[in-house]
Every structure is written in C-alpha cells, then in structure tokens.
Design an enzyme around this catalytic site. Structure first.
Site, PDB file in Angstrom:
ATOM      1  N   SER A 274      19.935 -14.635 -36.829  1.00  0.00           N
ATOM      2  CA  SER A 274      20.313 -13.217 -36.922  1.00  0.00           C
ATOM      3  C   SER A 274      20.560 -12.629 -35.548  1.00  0.00           C
ATOM      4  CB  SER A 274      19.184 -12.389 -37.530  1.00  0.00           C
ATOM      5  OG  SER A 274      18.749 -12.917 -38.720  1.00  0.00           O
TER       6      SER A 274
ATOM      7  N   GLU B  26      28.355 -13.491 -42.579  1.00  0.00           N
ATOM      8  CA  GLU B  26      29.088 -13.360 -41.316  1.00  0.00           C
ATOM      9  C   GLU B  26      29.327 -14.767 -40.764  1.00  0.00           C
ATOM     10  OE1 GLU B  26      27.426  -9.079 -39.651  1.00  0.00           O
ATOM     11  OE2 GLU B  26      26.271 -10.850 -39.177  1.00  0.00           O
TER      12      GLU B  26
ATOM     13  N   HIS C  82      25.889 -16.532 -41.155  1.00  0.00           N
ATOM     14  CA  HIS C  82      24.751 -15.608 -41.288  1.00  0.00           C
ATOM     15  C   HIS C  82      24.718 -14.969 -42.670  1.00  0.00           C
ATOM     16  CE1 HIS C  82      22.647 -11.674 -39.925  1.00  0.00           C
ATOM     17  NE2 HIS C  82      21.744 -12.585 -40.194  1.00  0.00           N
TER      18      HIS C  82
HETATM   19  N1  LIG Z   1      14.585 -12.834 -43.398  1.00  0.00           N
HETATM   20  C1  LIG Z   1      15.758 -12.252 -43.250  1.00  0.00           C
HETATM   21  O1  LIG Z   1      15.991 -11.128 -43.700  1.00  0.00           O
HETATM   22  C2  LIG Z   1      16.857 -12.977 -42.541  1.00  0.00           C
HETATM   23  C3  LIG Z   1      18.193 -12.614 -42.800  1.00  0.00           C
HETATM   24  C4  LIG Z   1      19.227 -13.328 -42.191  1.00  0.00           C
HETATM   25  C5  LIG Z   1      18.925 -14.342 -41.310  1.00  0.00           C
HETATM   26  N2  LIG Z   1      17.612 -14.669 -41.053  1.00  0.00           N
HETATM   27  C6  LIG Z   1      17.370 -15.786 -40.127  1.00  0.00           C
HETATM   28  O2  LIG Z   1      17.123 -16.960 -40.910  1.00  0.00           O
HETATM   29  C7  LIG Z   1      16.188 -17.801 -40.239  1.00  0.00           C
HETATM   30  C8  LIG Z   1      14.986 -18.053 -41.141  1.00  0.00           C
HETATM   31  O3  LIG Z   1      14.396 -16.807 -41.480  1.00  0.00           O
HETATM   32  P1  LIG Z   1      13.365 -16.658 -42.690  1.00  0.00           P
HETATM   33  O4  LIG Z   1      13.196 -15.213 -42.924  1.00  0.00           O
HETATM   34  O5  LIG Z   1      13.752 -17.549 -43.811  1.00  0.00           O
HETATM   35  O6  LIG Z   1      12.051 -17.232 -41.987  1.00  0.00           O
HETATM   36  P2  LIG Z   1      10.732 -17.847 -42.648  1.00  0.00           P
HETATM   37  O7  LIG Z   1       9.662 -17.677 -41.657  1.00  0.00           O
HETATM   38  O8  LIG Z   1      10.573 -17.349 -44.048  1.00  0.00           O
HETATM   39  O9  LIG Z   1      11.094 -19.425 -42.759  1.00  0.00           O
HETATM   40  C9  LIG Z   1      11.270 -20.254 -41.653  1.00  0.00           C
HETATM   41  C10 LIG Z   1      10.868 -21.673 -42.064  1.00  0.00           C
HETATM   42  O10 LIG Z   1      11.225 -22.579 -41.035  1.00  0.00           O
HETATM   43  C11 LIG Z   1      10.219 -23.600 -40.976  1.00  0.00           C
HETATM   44  N3  LIG Z   1      10.341 -24.274 -39.691  1.00  0.00           N
HETATM   45  C12 LIG Z   1       9.949 -23.849 -38.467  1.00  0.00           C
HETATM   46  N4  LIG Z   1      10.290 -24.758 -37.530  1.00  0.00           N
HETATM   47  C13 LIG Z   1      10.928 -25.769 -38.183  1.00  0.00           C
HETATM   48  C14 LIG Z   1      11.520 -27.003 -37.760  1.00  0.00           C
HETATM   49  N5  LIG Z   1      11.540 -27.358 -36.485  1.00  0.00           N
HETATM   50  N6  LIG Z   1      12.074 -27.800 -38.691  1.00  0.00           N
HETATM   51  C15 LIG Z   1      12.062 -27.450 -39.996  1.00  0.00           C
HETATM   52  N7  LIG Z   1      11.504 -26.298 -40.459  1.00  0.00           N
HETATM   53  C16 LIG Z   1      10.948 -25.477 -39.553  1.00  0.00           C
HETATM   54  C17 LIG Z   1       8.932 -22.825 -41.202  1.00  0.00           C
HETATM   55  O11 LIG Z   1       7.893 -23.701 -41.612  1.00  0.00           O
HETATM   56  C18 LIG Z   1       9.334 -21.830 -42.275  1.00  0.00           C
HETATM   57  O12 LIG Z   1       9.083 -22.302 -43.579  1.00  0.00           O
HETATM   58  C19 LIG Z   1      15.871 -17.124 -38.908  1.00  0.00           C
HETATM   59  O13 LIG Z   1      16.731 -17.606 -37.929  1.00  0.00           O
HETATM   60  C20 LIG Z   1      16.163 -15.651 -39.227  1.00  0.00           C
HETATM   61  O14 LIG Z   1      16.479 -14.914 -38.077  1.00  0.00           O
HETATM   62  C21 LIG Z   1      16.592 -14.013 -41.659  1.00  0.00           C
END
Ligand SMILES: NC(=O)c1ccc[n+]([C@@H]2O[C@H](COP(=O)([O-])OP(=O)(O)OC[C@H]3O[C@@H](n4cnc5c(N)ncnc54)[C@H](O)[C@@H]3O)[C@@H](O)[C@H]2O)c1
Length: 396
Positions: free
Chosen positions: A127, A160, A148
């Site tokens: 993000s 995106e 994204h």
């Molecule tokens: N939550 C949102 O609203 C949102 C929206 C768009 C984009 N994002 C982006 O998406 C990504 C994930 O966000 P999320 O909200 O799902 O986070 P989250 O914390 O729910 O999930 C992240 C997962 O990644 C795992 N992880 C960490 N390191 C790892 C590795 N090296 N290999 C494999 N797995 C690993 C963790 O164990 C966890 O389960 C981030 O980059 C975030 O910025 C989030």
C-alpha cells in the site's frame, strides 16, 4: 507476457489481503497456491474462505458445487513457509501480500526468483512502499509490478496496477487485462506515495482533523456535515475509527515522509495522541467516539451555515489533491475518479464534482484559505488555476 486462465497463481501471505486475493483468483478459475510464514495462518485463511463460500451459497449467488470446486482449486500450504519456496515453482504469477516491511518483501522476492520460471510475474500488494524499492531486489526486475487490491479484496472492485521505472510495460498491460478478466476495475497509477487512493483521500482525514484542532466544530458535527452535505457514506471521524487510528495515522505519516514533508499531508497531533493513548477506534472501544456499552453518542450541531463551511473546505482540499494528481501524472483524470468511487465509495468522482461546482468556484475557496492562513498547505494546483483561467473542464 500471457497471463491466461490456465496459469497457476501463487499468493504469499495468508492474512486479510492474501486470503481475499486467493479467493478472487480461485473464483476466476485459477489454481491457487496460498502460503504463509506463520504456522496456522493458512488454516485461518481456509476457514475464512469457507465461511465466505457458505454465505454465497446461502444467498443463492453460488451453487454448493461451484463453491466446493472453488475451494478445491486452492492449494493451502499447511506447513509454514521457510526458506524453501519450491511450492511456488509452477506459478505463472505470484502476488505477494506479506507484512508491510521493505526488507521482508525484498528478501521474499529474491528467494522467489530462485524457484520460479524466468517469465513468472511477481506482483506486490504493497500500500505504501515504492514498487521500485521492492523490484530492485530481483535479478529479472522487469517482471515486478504493483497490483494493489482494497480490503476486502473479494468485495472491493478497485485494483491499482502500478508499473515502476524499470518495469516491462507488457507486464503491467497483462496485469491490467487480467484484472478485468477477474471482474475487477483496474486503474493505472504511477509508482508514487499512496498511488491514487491513499494519496487523494488524505485531505478527507487531514482537513477534518485540522477543523477539529482549530475548534471550528466537533467530530459529530464534522461527520454530519460531510454526510449530509457531501453524501459521503461515513463521516471522516467515523471512518478513521473504523479503519483504526493506528493504521490511518501510519498511512498519513508514510505519505508525508515519502512526499518530502509537503505540508498538504501533515499529520495531526490530535490523531497521534489518540494512537499513543491506544484509542484506535472501534476495535479498541474508544477513538474519536466512545464505543463502550452505555456511552452516549454526541449530537451534531446541525447549523447549515457551519455545515457548509466544513464541507466546502474539506471538498476543496480533496478536489485540489485530485487535480494535483492529474497535474503530476499520477494517473489519468478518468482513473482518478474511478479509483475514488470504486476504491473508497466516494459519492462522486472528485473531478466530475469540480466540473459540477465550476472550477473557478473551487479555486476561489482555495485562494481564500491560502490568503487567510498564509500556508503552503492551501496552495491551489497550477492545473486548477490554468483550467479555471482558460474556462476548461475535465473530461472534455
Ligand atoms: N489491510 C488492508 O486494508 C490492506 C489493503 C491493501 C493492501 N494492503 C497491503 O497488503 C499486505 C498485507 O496486508 P494484510 O492486511 O493482509 O496484513 P496481515 O498482517 O493480515 O497479513 C500479513 C501476513 O503475512 C505473513 N508473513 C509475514 N512475513 C512473511 C514472509 N516472509 N513470508 C510469508 N508470509 C509472511 C504474516 O504471517 C501474516 O499472516 C501489506 O503489504 C499491506 O500494506 C493491506
């Protein structure tokens, strides 16, 4: 670069986003491989997708058979992913959705490259990080692209697509076409802080916080004004409490720093104090509002003149940000309006709204703010000035 329906899609990270993205890819007919570094994460993902499928079947939107087939297309990796990522070998595309940490993402992409084919597309769901900073960890970096999604990925239509400076143009074009086939609404954004939505939406929060800090109105009144006069589904304070002040503050800070401390994105001390107090919003029981049992909801002051002062100021800043994003070539005017309506449910595209109001009128609001405050924060976009001067409108 052909990203066809027979390709296996890999998803790394089975948190909120990875789980949703895996569901979307499986719904589009792909075989999906979903893994996570944390033991038990994929079991949680499986339970979440199964629950979503049950809901689809209950509501008559899907047959039980189709739901079971969708689930069967996802190959959940039950063992926590370690250094060995061989499970992803067959993938034609991998979407990374691990924690928002640059070094973690760079290390992952580097390791993935050693197992996948040379033409496997590596996409990041980041993000706030630069796609360039992630891509440069790869040998064949042209295959890296930002894709994204918005939360929850199966419901929010916007995606995106973010090419980067050294990216292969064909990869971004293929991803764009793939997202259309996945029934998503793709937009093309430049590799700049916050891409479209997380940049253009900043004043909705920032200017509302500024109004609160100046004592122009309280949270209930500002929320009322934006909903009543602007038609926004949620007021800015309700929305920040819903998103979580910790998350919203982190995004604002990241955009402010990445934009070299441009005062337009300056975070609010009030929000910082809320975060420091663990008043994260709904999830912690307290934010701008009190969600604890028995707490009385504050009543807005429904003074129309005050409501208009609030609404016009926040809207002027939002429109200015959207116009500046066109000016700085973050995206096309069409894609910016699409992004704000499909990614954050704005009642209208901001540029269409500017047309409706008249560009000279919006410029007038901003010029008055800039004169009044003498702050760079309120400077009108040069494009807004030029278009107002020349009598031009967007989309003509
Ligand atoms: N939550 C949102 O609203 C949102 C929206 C768009 C984009 N994002 C982006 O998406 C990504 C994930 O966000 P999320 O909200 O799902 O986070 P989250 O914390 O729910 O999930 C992240 C997962 O990644 C795992 N992880 C960490 N390191 C790892 C590795 N090296 N290999 C494999 N797995 C690993 C963790 O164990 C966890 O389960 C981030 O980059 C975030 O910025 C989030």
């Amino acid at each position: 670069m052909a990203l066809d329906n027979t390709m296996v899609v890999g998803v790394v990270g089975a948190g909120a986003m990875g789980t949703g993205i895996a569901q979307v890819a499986a719904a589009a007919g792909h075989r999906v491989i979903l893994g996570d570094a944390r033991q038990g994460a994929t079991a949680g993902a499986q339970a979440a997708i199964a629950k979503a499928m049950d809901r689809e079947v209950e509501k008559g939107r899907m047959s039980r058979n189709a739901a079971d087939e969708l689930m069967a297309r996802i190959d959940f990796q039950w063992d926590a992913l370690g250094d060995d990522l061989a499970a992803y070998k067959r993938c034609g595309m991998i979407i990374e959705a691990v924690i928002e940490d640059l070094e973690t993402k760079r290390a992952l992409f580097h390791r993935l490259e050693s197992v996948v084919a040379t033409d496997c597309v590596l996409a990041t769901n980041t993000s706030s990080l630069s796609v360039a900073a992630i891509a440069s960890a790869c040998e064949i970096s042209g295959r890296v692209v930002g894709v994204h999604f918005f939360n929850p990925a199966p419901i929010m239509p916007l995606v995106e697509v973010v090419p980067w400076l050294g990216g292969d143009g064909g990869v971004a074009a293929s991803c764009y076409a793939l997202m259309q086939r996945w029934n998503k609404t793709p937009v093309l954004a430049s590799d700049t802080p916050g891409f479209i939505v997380n940049r253009v939406a900043r004043p909705f929060y920032g200017e509302s916080l500024r109004l609160l800090d100046e004592g122009v109105a309280d949270v209930a009144t500002i929320d009322w004004a934006m909903k009543e006069m602007g038609g926004f589904r949620m007021g800015p304070f309700e929305l920040m409490d819903f998103i979580g002040n910790d998350v919203n503050y982190a995004v604002t800070r990241s955009v402010f720093e990445a934009m070299f401390y441009d005062p337009r994105y300056k975070p609010s001390l009030t929000q910082r104090r809320l975060v420091e107090s663990s008043f994260f919003g709904k999830k912690s029981g307290r934010g701008y509002y009190d969600y604890r049992a028995g707490a009385a909801a504050p009543q807005p002051n429904k003074d129309v003149t005050l409501g208009l002062v609030i609404f016009e100021r926040v809207l002027a800043m939002l429109i200015n940000e959207a116009v500046e994003a066109v000016f700085m070539r973050v995206a096309s005017a069409e894609d910016i309006d699409l992004a704000m309506t499909k990614g954050v449910n704005y009642p209208k595209g901001l540029l269409a709204w500017a047309n409706e109001l008249g560009l000279p009128r919006v410029l007038g609001w901003l010029e008055r703010l800039q004169t009044d405050y003498g702050e760079d924060r309120y400077r009108p976009s040069p494009l807004l000035r030029r278009m107002a001067r020349d009598g031009r409108r967007f989309f003509e």
